[in-house]
Design an enzyme around this catalytic site. Sequence first.
Site, short mmCIF file in Angstrom:
data_model
loop_
_atom_site.label_atom_id
_atom_site.label_comp_id
_atom_site.label_asym_id
_atom_site.label_seq_id
_atom_site.Cartn_x
_atom_site.Cartn_y
_atom_site.Cartn_z
CB CYS A 184 108.38 179.01 -14.90
SG CYS A 184 108.01 179.87 -13.36
CD GLN A 185 111.92 173.53 -11.84
OE1 GLN A 185 111.62 173.25 -12.99
NE2 GLN A 185 112.01 172.60 -10.89
#
Length: 292
Positions: A184-185
């Site tokens: 994810c980020q």
Amino acid sequence: MESLSLPTLNPLLASGSNVHRKQSSRMITSVTSSLNFPVGSKSISTVRRFRAGVVRMQAVDEDIDLKQMRDMAAAKKRWDGLLREGRVKLLTPREAGYAIQLSNKPLLDVRPSSERNKAWVKGSTWVPIFENEDNLDAGTLSKKVTSFAMGGWWSGAPTLSFNKLFLPKVEEKFPKEAELIVACQKGLRSLAACELLYNAGYQNIFWVQGGLESAEDEDLVTEGSQPLKLAGIGGFSEFLGWTDQQRAQAAKEGWGYRLVFTARLLGVVLAADALFVGAQQLGHYIQELRGH
């Protein structure tokens, strides 16, 4: 295998009404303290019941906050266990890049569309674990307004909800024996995704530590309009270039990059000054109309 009890990863993610209840409690408390009720047994009884209700609302708010803290602590403990026991393997962004290029391992991108649309790893598969809430019903609008008022205007953080189709969509694309790199980020939501996948029967899961944001330019082959490091920012802070990610980018890009945001800041100052002067002139005009 224990079932996943997803914590609230963001106080505004799934419980925007909680913030609203807190604000309501404070407003009710201030109102009751300023009201002058007529003296009388019925009035006093009404006030006491009203204040007792306020106290109960505040107690419920505290219980919700405490439950969220406990849920988050329990989730972190489970995630640490998954990594410590090797049920989920840890990779740095650079190691993930090597695994993708040399071993052809698939990368599962679990970010919401607001981040994915800005930048992504070439060839990655996108299945968000949380997705942007785009509904226009009263509940969603209330969450959006609360999120905006509580700092969303500055950070650009979107209102998200859990994607109930996350597991079915992953199972459509990958068999249980597949070796999956999950990212994810920033690395938090991907840990929640790893736990879901492990409990669903996936045994070869790799987690990208620190998320895609921690990757250097040479670590991964990317596509999109922005660098991966900037995909998670937004709001007014992004417009002005006042995020840590943009400061780091400015150090690489040089003065040309800085000048863009300096010009934007100057434009904001001039616009604010013009609005202030306009408001003053409007005020004088209204006073003159009243004088006539």
